[in-house]
Scaffold this motif. Structure first.
Motif, PDB file in Angstrom:
ATOM      1  N   LEU A  64       0.836  -1.193   0.000  1.00 57.14           N
ATOM      2  CA  LEU A  64       0.000   0.000   0.000  1.00 57.14           C
ATOM      3  C   LEU A  64       0.877   1.251   0.000  1.00 57.14           C
ATOM      4  CD1 LEU A  64      -2.458  -1.385   2.631  1.00 57.14           C
ATOM      5  CD2 LEU A  64      -3.079  -0.828   0.284  1.00 57.14           C
ATOM      6  N   PRO A  65       0.656   2.154  -0.950  1.00 54.88           N
ATOM      7  CA  PRO A  65       1.452   3.386  -0.997  1.00 54.88           C
ATOM      8  C   PRO A  65       1.181   4.234   0.236  1.00 54.88           C
ATOM      9  CG  PRO A  65      -0.398   3.534  -2.515  1.00 54.88           C
ATOM     10  CD  PRO A  65      -0.392   2.127  -1.982  1.00 54.88           C
ATOM     11  N   SER A  66       2.161   5.009   0.656  1.00 59.37           N
ATOM     12  CA  SER A  66       1.974   5.855   1.835  1.00 59.37           C
ATOM     13  C   SER A  66       2.499   7.258   1.583  1.00 59.37           C
ATOM     14  CB  SER A  66       2.692   5.247   3.048  1.00 59.37           C
ATOM     15  OG  SER A  66       4.082   5.188   2.811  1.00 59.37           O
ATOM     16  N   ASN A  67       1.919   8.189   2.324  1.00 64.15           N
ATOM     17  CA  ASN A  67       2.366   9.580   2.320  1.00 64.15           C
ATOM     18  C   ASN A  67       2.661   9.972   3.768  1.00 64.15           C
ATOM     19  OD1 ASN A  67       1.982   9.984  -0.455  1.00 64.15           O
ATOM     20  ND2 ASN A  67      -0.204  10.350  -0.156  1.00 64.15           N
ATOM     21  N   ASP A  68       3.881  10.347   4.048  1.00 63.21           N
ATOM     22  CA  ASP A  68       4.248  10.765   5.412  1.00 63.21           C
ATOM     23  C   ASP A  68       3.858   9.713   6.440  1.00 63.21           C
ATOM     24  OD1 ASP A  68       5.187  13.184   4.358  1.00 63.21           O
ATOM     25  OD2 ASP A  68       3.179  14.063   4.469  1.00 63.21           O
ATOM     26  N   ASN A  69       4.143   8.460   6.108  1.00 64.02           N
ATOM     27  CA  ASN A  69       3.895   7.329   7.014  1.00 64.02           C
ATOM     28  C   ASN A  69       2.414   7.027   7.243  1.00 64.02           C
ATOM     29  OD1 ASN A  69       6.660   6.836   7.437  1.00 64.02           O
ATOM     30  ND2 ASN A  69       6.740   8.473   8.967  1.00 64.02           N
ATOM     31  N   THR A  70       1.542   7.655   6.483  1.00 65.03           N
ATOM     32  CA  THR A  70       0.127   7.286   6.542  1.00 65.03           C
ATOM     33  C   THR A  70      -0.247   6.666   5.191  1.00 65.03           C
ATOM     34  OG1 THR A  70      -0.594   9.460   5.754  1.00 65.03           O
ATOM     35  CG2 THR A  70      -0.448   9.139   8.145  1.00 65.03           C
ATOM     36  N   ALA A  72      -1.823   6.004   1.868  1.00 61.58           N
ATOM     37  CA  ALA A  72      -2.545   6.840   0.888  1.00 61.58           C
ATOM     38  C   ALA A  72      -3.829   6.140   0.467  1.00 61.58           C
ATOM     39  CB  ALA A  72      -1.656   7.083  -0.323  1.00 61.58           C
ATOM     40  N   ARG A  73      -4.887   6.895   0.371  1.00 60.93           N
ATOM     41  CA  ARG A  73      -6.159   6.294  -0.050  1.00 60.93           C
ATOM     42  C   ARG A  73      -6.145   6.038  -1.561  1.00 60.93           C
ATOM     43  NH1 ARG A  73     -10.137   5.374   3.376  1.00 60.93           N
ATOM     44  NH2 ARG A  73      -9.867   6.183   5.486  1.00 60.93           N
ATOM     45  N   LEU A  74      -6.773   4.938  -1.935  1.00 61.97           N
ATOM     46  CA  LEU A  74      -6.723   4.474  -3.323  1.00 61.97           C
ATOM     47  C   LEU A  74      -8.071   4.653  -4.005  1.00 61.97           C
ATOM     48  CD1 LEU A  74      -4.892   1.084  -2.637  1.00 61.97           C
ATOM     49  CD2 LEU A  74      -3.865   3.277  -3.260  1.00 61.97           C
ATOM     50  N   PRO A  75      -8.060   4.899  -5.324  1.00 64.20           N
ATOM     51  CA  PRO A  75      -9.336   4.962  -6.043  1.00 64.20           C
ATOM     52  C   PRO A  75     -10.086   3.637  -5.917  1.00 64.20           C
ATOM     53  CG  PRO A  75      -7.481   4.888  -7.575  1.00 64.20           C
ATOM     54  CD  PRO A  75      -6.909   5.094  -6.204  1.00 64.20           C
ATOM     55  N   SER A 108      -5.377   0.224  -6.733  1.00 60.66           N
ATOM     56  CA  SER A 108      -6.754   0.596  -6.419  1.00 60.66           C
ATOM     57  C   SER A 108      -7.409  -0.486  -5.581  1.00 60.66           C
ATOM     58  CB  SER A 108      -7.549   0.797  -7.719  1.00 60.66           C
ATOM     59  OG  SER A 108      -7.590  -0.426  -8.453  1.00 60.66           O
ATOM     60  N   ILE A 109      -8.545  -0.139  -5.008  1.00 64.20           N
ATOM     61  CA  ILE A 109      -9.419  -1.125  -4.376  1.00 64.20           C
ATOM     62  C   ILE A 109     -10.455  -1.502  -5.423  1.00 64.20           C
ATOM     63  CG2 ILE A 109     -11.024  -1.631  -2.503  1.00 64.20           C
ATOM     64  CD1 ILE A 109      -8.153  -1.093  -1.574  1.00 64.20           C
ATOM     65  N   VAL A 110     -10.546  -2.777  -5.764  1.00 61.81           N
ATOM     66  CA  VAL A 110     -11.472  -3.231  -6.798  1.00 61.81           C
ATOM     67  C   VAL A 110     -12.618  -3.998  -6.154  1.00 61.81           C
ATOM     68  CG1 VAL A 110     -11.763  -4.627  -8.888  1.00 61.81           C
ATOM     69  CG2 VAL A 110      -9.624  -3.370  -8.505  1.00 61.81           C
ATOM     70  N   VAL A 111     -13.834  -3.605  -6.510  1.00 62.56           N
ATOM     71  CA  VAL A 111     -15.032  -4.340  -6.093  1.00 62.56           C
ATOM     72  C   VAL A 111     -15.605  -4.995  -7.343  1.00 62.56           C
ATOM     73  CG1 VAL A 111     -17.322  -4.174  -5.041  1.00 62.56           C
ATOM     74  CG2 VAL A 111     -15.468  -2.687  -4.229  1.00 62.56           C
ATOM     75  N   LEU A 150     -12.479  -1.207   2.280  1.00 63.72           N
ATOM     76  CA  LEU A 150     -13.002   0.011   1.656  1.00 63.72           C
ATOM     77  C   LEU A 150     -12.809   1.210   2.574  1.00 63.72           C
ATOM     78  CD1 LEU A 150     -16.264  -1.361   0.002  1.00 63.72           C
ATOM     79  CD2 LEU A 150     -14.391  -0.226  -1.206  1.00 63.72           C
ATOM     80  N   LYS A 151     -13.162   1.047   3.849  1.00 63.26           N
ATOM     81  CA  LYS A 151     -13.106   2.176   4.773  1.00 63.26           C
ATOM     82  C   LYS A 151     -11.670   2.601   5.085  1.00 63.26           C
ATOM     83  CE  LYS A 151     -15.961   2.850   8.092  1.00 63.26           C
ATOM     84  NZ  LYS A 151     -16.736   3.987   7.538  1.00 63.26           N
ATOM     85  N   ASP A 152     -10.760   1.638   5.183  1.00 59.71           N
ATOM     86  CA  ASP A 152      -9.385   1.962   5.572  1.00 59.71           C
ATOM     87  C   ASP A 152      -8.531   2.450   4.408  1.00 59.71           C
ATOM     88  OD1 ASP A 152     -10.071   1.204   8.093  1.00 59.71           O
ATOM     89  OD2 ASP A 152      -8.864  -0.614   8.157  1.00 59.71           O
ATOM     90  N   TYR A 153      -8.824   1.953   3.200  1.00 63.14           N
ATOM     91  CA  TYR A 153      -7.930   2.231   2.073  1.00 63.14           C
ATOM     92  C   TYR A 153      -8.608   2.904   0.875  1.00 63.14           C
ATOM     93  CZ  TYR A 153      -5.470  -1.364   4.772  1.00 63.14           C
ATOM     94  OH  TYR A 153      -4.901  -2.084   5.779  1.00 63.14           O
ATOM     95  N   GLY A 154      -9.928   2.867   0.798  1.00 66.75           N
ATOM     96  CA  GLY A 154     -10.624   3.404  -0.367  1.00 66.75           C
ATOM     97  C   GLY A 154     -10.845   4.900  -0.294  1.00 66.75           C
ATOM     98  N   ASP A 155     -10.761   5.537  -1.453  1.00 60.74           N
ATOM     99  CA  ASP A 155     -11.020   6.978  -1.564  1.00 60.74           C
ATOM    100  C   ASP A 155     -12.403   7.167  -2.178  1.00 60.74           C
ATOM    101  OD1 ASP A 155     -11.129   9.669  -2.097  1.00 60.74           O
ATOM    102  OD2 ASP A 155      -9.157   9.785  -3.031  1.00 60.74           O
ATOM    103  N   ALA A 156     -13.376   7.508  -1.335  1.00 59.91           N
ATOM    104  CA  ALA A 156     -14.760   7.640  -1.795  1.00 59.91           C
ATOM    105  C   ALA A 156     -14.931   8.768  -2.800  1.00 59.91           C
ATOM    106  CB  ALA A 156     -15.695   7.861  -0.608  1.00 59.91           C
TER     107      ALA A 156
END
Length: 319
Positions: A64-70, A72-75, A108-111, A150-156
């Motif tokens: 999972l990609p990160s920004n400043d140790n957090t 990053a949310r994915l499409p 990305s997160i794929v559904v 979805l909640k932890d990694y998805g970008d709504a």
């Protein structure tokens, strides 16, 4: 000389009650929820509607990609599989592989959503199932105990609807269905349609040119539509031929940006190009990528072409 039988070509037998017996059982791939060394993604299955037997397979990248140790949310990509409305599921090897690649390469997160198949269920049942899948994603994002990936990694705010073949037809129609709904916090940013499945009563040049195509000959395409469209309708129904004039064009105008991918050797390529023209006339922002070389579902058998399509979609979504 034996007469060509489209039902034999498809490997189906029509039963007296209107159901079909499918001679070939498509192999399936299990979800892999636990990461193991070398795997690019993990996946898991979740039931949507036990009565309809619909479900989704969710994919997320293991790295999972990160920004400043957090993180990053994915499409979020809501995906609808191919199969001519009659076959396959998110567990089919080709579909599982493609969604794995979309999840890992974008990332990305794929559904990947299942839908009821024809002829046991005719259109618009598949569109209703697709709508349920979109609304399920919305519910997860709003529910404090919603689906964790979805909640932890998805970008709504970056949701894309992606479909291949019949799945592209479904993606187009469900995008219109949900255009006026309150999807908050989801923001549907665009639509990817890979070799969308369309038809019509009047034959196009590509339908006549590839009428005896080895993979998808014209009589087989006709049978697919005959088994899928609402009874009593023909191939000029808007589900099959949205290029026909009608009130549905008002809904087409509500679509976000669209990517349409096609191949010159596809029996439906003329329909797909007419579809692009219709989208443009309705004021939709469209990117059309038609390759001179290739045939319907080429990405299911050509690894390089499959990667090329995914890269085109990646540029469209992340660009």
């Amino acid at each position: 000389m034996s007469k060509f039988d489209p039902y034999t070509h498809l490997g189906i037998t029509i039963n007296p009650d209107g159901t079909v017996t499918r001679a070939v059982k498509t192999p399936t791939v299990d979800a892999n929820p636990d990461p193991s060394p070398g795997t690019a993604t993990v996946s898991k299955d979740i039931t949507l509607d036990s009565n309809k037997e619909t479900w989704v397979r969710i994919f997320r990248p293991t790295r999972l990609p990160s920004n400043d140790n957090t993180v990053a949310r994915l499409p979020i990509v809501i995906y609808f599989h191919n199969g001519g409305f009659l076959f396959l599921s998110p567990a089919a090897p080709g579909c599982h592989k493609k969604c794995t690649q979309i999840a890992s390469d974008f990332p990305s997160i794929v559904v990947s959503a299942s839908y009821r198949l024809a002829p046991e269920n005719r259109l618009p049942a598949m569109y209703q199932d697709a709508r349920d899948a979109v609304l399920w994603v919305k519910e997860q994002m709003n529910d404090p105990n919603g689906e964790q990936w979805l909640k932890d990694y998805g970008d709504a705010s970056r949701v894309y609807i992606y479909g291949c073949d019949s799945g592209a037809n479904i993606a187009f129609n469900v995008s219109m269905q949900v255009a006026d709904l309150d999807l908050d916090p989801l923001r549907i940013r665009g639509l990817v349609m890979n070799q969308p499945m369309f038809g019509g009563e009047k034959r196009t040049a590509s339908e006549l040119r590839y009428a005896t195509d080895q993979t998808l000959p014209l009589p087989v395409l006709d049978v697919m539509w005959n088994l899928t469209l609402p009874k009593g309708t023909d191939r000029d129904h808007r589900y099959c031929n949205p290029m026909m004039k009608g009130p549905h064009l008002d809904n087409v105008r509500k679509l976000r940006k669209c990517l349409v991918v096609g191949y010159n050797g596809d029996i439906m390529v003329d329909r797909q190009q007419e579809f692009v023209t219709m989208l443009v006339k309705c004021g939709v922002q469209v990117e059309a990528r038609f390759d001179q070389v290739g045939f319907h579902n080429i990405d299911m058998v050509d690894v390089a072409r499959a990667s090329s399509i995914i890269n085109i979609a990646k540029d469209f979504i992340l660009g």
